[in-house]
Scaffold this motif. Structure first.
Motif, PDB file in Angstrom:
ATOM      1  N   LEU A  83       1.012  -1.204  -0.027  1.00  0.00           N
ATOM      2  CA  LEU A  83       0.027  -0.207  -0.033  1.00  0.00           C
ATOM      3  C   LEU A  83       0.908   1.255  -0.064  1.00  0.00           C
ATOM      4  N   LEU A  84       1.928   1.363   0.846  1.00  0.00           N
ATOM      5  CA  LEU A  84       3.005   2.555   0.999  1.00  0.00           C
ATOM      6  C   LEU A  84       3.423   2.695  -0.458  1.00  0.00           C
ATOM      7  N   ILE A  85       4.117   1.704  -1.033  1.00  0.00           N
ATOM      8  CA  ILE A  85       4.806   1.676  -2.196  1.00  0.00           C
ATOM      9  C   ILE A  85       3.730   2.603  -3.306  1.00  0.00           C
ATOM     10  N   VAL A  86       2.666   1.627  -3.561  1.00  0.00           N
ATOM     11  CA  VAL A  86       1.728   2.285  -4.604  1.00  0.00           C
ATOM     12  C   VAL A  86       1.368   3.915  -4.205  1.00  0.00           C
ATOM     13  N   TRP A  87       1.040   4.137  -3.015  1.00  0.00           N
ATOM     14  CA  TRP A  87       0.722   5.472  -2.693  1.00  0.00           C
ATOM     15  C   TRP A  87       1.783   6.217  -2.897  1.00  0.00           C
ATOM     16  N   GLY A  88       3.075   6.018  -2.266  1.00  0.00           N
ATOM     17  CA  GLY A  88       4.299   6.813  -2.448  1.00  0.00           C
ATOM     18  C   GLY A  88       4.588   7.177  -4.051  1.00  0.00           C
ATOM     19  N   TYR A  89       4.467   5.970  -4.874  1.00  0.00           N
ATOM     20  CA  TYR A  89       4.483   6.161  -6.429  1.00  0.00           C
ATOM     21  C   TYR A  89       3.561   7.017  -6.954  1.00  0.00           C
ATOM     22  N   ALA A  90       2.286   6.921  -6.495  1.00  0.00           N
ATOM     23  CA  ALA A  90       1.346   7.815  -7.053  1.00  0.00           C
ATOM     24  C   ALA A  90       1.337   9.139  -6.843  1.00  0.00           C
ATOM     25  N   VAL A  91       1.952   9.638  -5.570  1.00  0.00           N
ATOM     26  CA  VAL A  91       2.020  10.865  -5.216  1.00  0.00           C
ATOM     27  C   VAL A  91       3.183  11.546  -5.803  1.00  0.00           C
ATOM     28  N   THR A  92       4.304  10.830  -5.949  1.00  0.00           N
ATOM     29  CA  THR A  92       5.377  11.148  -6.832  1.00  0.00           C
ATOM     30  C   THR A  92       5.084  11.711  -8.502  1.00  0.00           C
ATOM     31  N   ALA A 102      -1.894  -0.330 -11.660  1.00  0.00           N
ATOM     32  CA  ALA A 102      -1.800  -0.810 -13.138  1.00  0.00           C
ATOM     33  C   ALA A 102      -0.518  -1.028 -13.691  1.00  0.00           C
ATOM     34  N   THR A 103       0.242   0.555 -13.431  1.00  0.00           N
ATOM     35  CA  THR A 103       1.360   0.593 -14.046  1.00  0.00           C
ATOM     36  C   THR A 103       2.602  -0.235 -13.472  1.00  0.00           C
ATOM     37  N   LEU A 104       2.490  -0.535 -12.205  1.00  0.00           N
ATOM     38  CA  LEU A 104       3.406  -1.295 -11.305  1.00  0.00           C
ATOM     39  C   LEU A 104       3.180  -2.552 -11.631  1.00  0.00           C
ATOM     40  N   LEU A 105       1.871  -2.952 -11.971  1.00  0.00           N
ATOM     41  CA  LEU A 105       1.628  -4.676 -12.146  1.00  0.00           C
ATOM     42  C   LEU A 105       2.151  -4.663 -13.576  1.00  0.00           C
ATOM     43  N   THR A 106       1.882  -4.031 -14.740  1.00  0.00           N
ATOM     44  CA  THR A 106       2.269  -4.313 -16.079  1.00  0.00           C
ATOM     45  C   THR A 106       3.521  -3.913 -16.522  1.00  0.00           C
ATOM     46  N   GLN A 107       4.414  -2.780 -15.686  1.00  0.00           N
ATOM     47  CA  GLN A 107       5.624  -2.330 -16.319  1.00  0.00           C
ATOM     48  C   GLN A 107       6.765  -2.417 -15.308  1.00  0.00           C
ATOM     49  N   TYR A 108       6.569  -2.988 -14.191  1.00  0.00           N
ATOM     50  CA  TYR A 108       7.700  -3.050 -13.297  1.00  0.00           C
ATOM     51  C   TYR A 108       7.839  -4.636 -13.203  1.00  0.00           C
ATOM     52  N   MET A 113       4.282 -11.173  -9.921  1.00  0.00           N
ATOM     53  CA  MET A 113       4.400 -12.411  -9.191  1.00  0.00           C
ATOM     54  C   MET A 113       4.722 -12.142  -7.808  1.00  0.00           C
ATOM     55  N   ALA A 114       5.121 -10.961  -7.280  1.00  0.00           N
ATOM     56  CA  ALA A 114       5.200 -10.587  -6.107  1.00  0.00           C
ATOM     57  C   ALA A 114       3.885 -10.132  -5.596  1.00  0.00           C
ATOM     58  N   THR A 115       3.040  -9.778  -6.122  1.00  0.00           N
ATOM     59  CA  THR A 115       1.555  -9.532  -5.702  1.00  0.00           C
ATOM     60  C   THR A 115       0.997 -10.723  -5.588  1.00  0.00           C
ATOM     61  N   VAL A 116       1.004 -11.599  -6.540  1.00  0.00           N
ATOM     62  CA  VAL A 116       0.503 -13.280  -6.145  1.00  0.00           C
ATOM     63  C   VAL A 116       0.974 -13.664  -4.924  1.00  0.00           C
ATOM     64  N   HIS A 158      11.582 -10.515  -7.164  1.00  0.00           N
ATOM     65  CA  HIS A 158      10.998  -9.238  -7.245  1.00  0.00           C
ATOM     66  C   HIS A 158      11.940  -8.362  -6.276  1.00  0.00           C
ATOM     67  N   GLN A 159      12.431  -8.624  -5.106  1.00  0.00           N
ATOM     68  CA  GLN A 159      13.307  -7.938  -4.293  1.00  0.00           C
ATOM     69  C   GLN A 159      14.528  -7.484  -5.191  1.00  0.00           C
ATOM     70  N   PHE A 160      15.089  -8.128  -5.810  1.00  0.00           N
ATOM     71  CA  PHE A 160      16.156  -7.881  -6.593  1.00  0.00           C
ATOM     72  C   PHE A 160      15.943  -7.149  -7.764  1.00  0.00           C
ATOM     73  N   ALA A 161      14.836  -7.510  -8.569  1.00  0.00           N
ATOM     74  CA  ALA A 161      14.303  -6.652  -9.774  1.00  0.00           C
ATOM     75  C   ALA A 161      14.168  -5.163  -9.429  1.00  0.00           C
ATOM     76  N   ASP A 162      13.393  -5.036  -7.992  1.00  0.00           N
ATOM     77  CA  ASP A 162      12.658  -3.776  -7.825  1.00  0.00           C
ATOM     78  C   ASP A 162      13.224  -3.109  -6.691  1.00  0.00           C
ATOM     79  N   GLY A 163      13.984  -3.786  -5.938  1.00  0.00           N
ATOM     80  CA  GLY A 163      14.424  -3.268  -4.563  1.00  0.00           C
ATOM     81  C   GLY A 163      15.756  -2.219  -4.774  1.00  0.00           C
TER      82      GLY A 163
END
Length: 422
Positions: A83-92, A102-108, A113-116, A158-163
């Motif tokens: 929730l915080l990551i989505v909210w923080g990215y949306a504010v930025t 939708a952007t995070l799920l389709t483009q990152y 897989m991490a959401t599942v 996901h931790q290595f790809a996006d962290g």
């Protein structure tokens, strides 16, 4: 565990140059929680890896409680992280939360897989809640719990790809991978390799099954060189009976008699599909035994001992009653006379060693109050506060008994207990 959590936060601190604006603060908080979640799942698995130092010095029942409590925290952290990551990215990005999701799920990479994985862990957490678990078969819960491993595997990349702490740091990726790999190896070693090695060495097999009371049976298990196991009265093994319907899971049952060099005995009340099926075991059935486990063992203090049993919690105390040194008093709480197990054995042991047995039988109403109150316990056992007390029974009875013993003046260090459930 605490030092590991501090190290995780230090990892984020080292790789974060600055935090600016609301979006930065929200994203930073989400990143910290993500790192703590990745570390937390490793800790949860390690607690249940059956590591000998933890099993012998902390005890399986305490580890199980830590695992359950930690699981609630980790699942909450994972939800908050997302929730915080989505909210923080949306504010930025000055966009809506739905659009950013939708952007995070389709483009990152690997976010889907991490959401599942997150939803799998949330589902496991929900079915592990006491209210939900009490309404399902143990076998169902057991199988569903295996999805935890799938969730951990899905979330790892996901931790290595996006962290942010890992993308540009080979050292961080190396140490993080080593942590996961170490725990995975420990799980495979102690939960698979060690039991198979013991099975090959000791050749465990069922010798026979005996009725002990309504829905209660004893299973006699033979083997070779069993003294090498170092089992003590009060401890338990996890037993896997190699029949068509039982081979897939292991269950913890305490020794109900002092361990011998060629035979062990467990006593089980048929409360579920697995325990009820043990009645049909045939002599010669092969068994895989993991253990011994548990810190509920005899103290050599010489202070004298009181054994306080509730229901089928008598099983480890029966073994201890026969082997504890010095004067011993056994208090056996049961709802009715037909629920008392080992009565003939207990009376014979008491006669042979000069011990005392008190059978506290009946409902609270019929007994006129709390049958295990501090006043009752003091009346049954003169000098109670100077002795070691061993308590084993259902969780509610154990908790109430420990409270009553403390009120009766027994020091906490003299009270040894094990809740008869996992």
């Amino acid at each position: 565990m605490a030092l590991g959590a501090v190290a995780v936060i230090a990892l984020w601190w080292q790789d974060t140059a600055s935090v600016r604006g609301l979006g930065g603060w929200l994203t930073g908080a989400g990143e910290i929680l993500g790192l703590l979640a990745g570390y937390g799942v490793v800790v949860l698995v390690a607690l249940m890896a059956r590591l000998p130092p933890l099993e012998r010095n902390i005890g399986s029942d305490t580890l199980a409680r830590w695992h359950s409590m930690g699981g609630r925290y980790v699942v909450s952290i994972i939800v908050a992280h997302g929730l915080l990551i989505v909210w923080g990215y949306a504010v930025t990005a000055h966009t809506s939360v739905v659009s950013e999701s939708a952007t995070l799920l389709t483009q990152y990479p690997d976010v889907l897989m991490a959401t599942v994985a997150g939803f799998l862990l949330l589902g496991v957490g929900i079915v592990s809640m006491r209210a939900a678990r009490s309404r399902m078969r143990y076998e169902t819960w057991y199988y569903l719990h295996f999805y935890t491993y799938l969730a951990i595997a899905l979330a790892f990349s996901h931790q290595f790809a996006d962290g942010a702490s890992f993308v540009n740091s080979l050292a961080a990726r190396t140490w993080w991978s080593a942590m996961y790999l170490t725990v995975a190896v420990l799980v495979l070693w102690y939960r698979v390799a060690v039991p198979l090695r013991a099975y090959r060495r000791h050749q465990f097999r069922v010798l026979g099954v005996r009725d002990e009371g309504p829905e209660v049976i004893s299973v006699y298990i033979g083997g070779s060189w069993l003294a090498e196991l170092g089992a003590e009265p009060g401890q338990f093994f996890r037993w896997r009976f190699l029949t068509r319907s039982l081979w897939w899971s292991s269950h913890p049952y305490s020794l109900s008699a002092a361990p011998g060099n060629d035979m062990l005995r467990i006593t089980v009340k048929g409360q579920g599909d697995h325990s009820s099926a043990l009645r049909s075991l045939r002599p010669g059935t092969r068994v895989i035994a993991e253990g011994p486990y548990g810190t509920f063992t005899v103290s050599r203090s010489g202070r004298g001992a009181v054994l306080l049993a509730g229901g089928v919690g008598i099983t480890p105390l029966r073994a201890m009653f026969a082997t504890l040194p010095g004067p011993v008093t056994l208090i056996y709480r049961a709802s009715s006379a037909r629920d008392i197990v080992f009565r003939d054995e207990l009376d014979a042991i008491a006669a042979a060693r000069g011990g005392t047995v008190h059978y506290v039988v009946g409902s609270r109403a019929s007994l006129g109050g709390d049958p295990l109150s501090a006043a009752v316990l003091r009346s049954l056992v003169p000098g109670l506060s100077r002795q070691d007390v061993y308590v084993c029974g259902p969780a509610g009875m154990t908790s109430a008994a420990v409270t009553a013993l403390a009120a009766a003046g027994v020091p906490r260090t003299h009270i040894h207990y094990e809740s008869f459930e996992f």
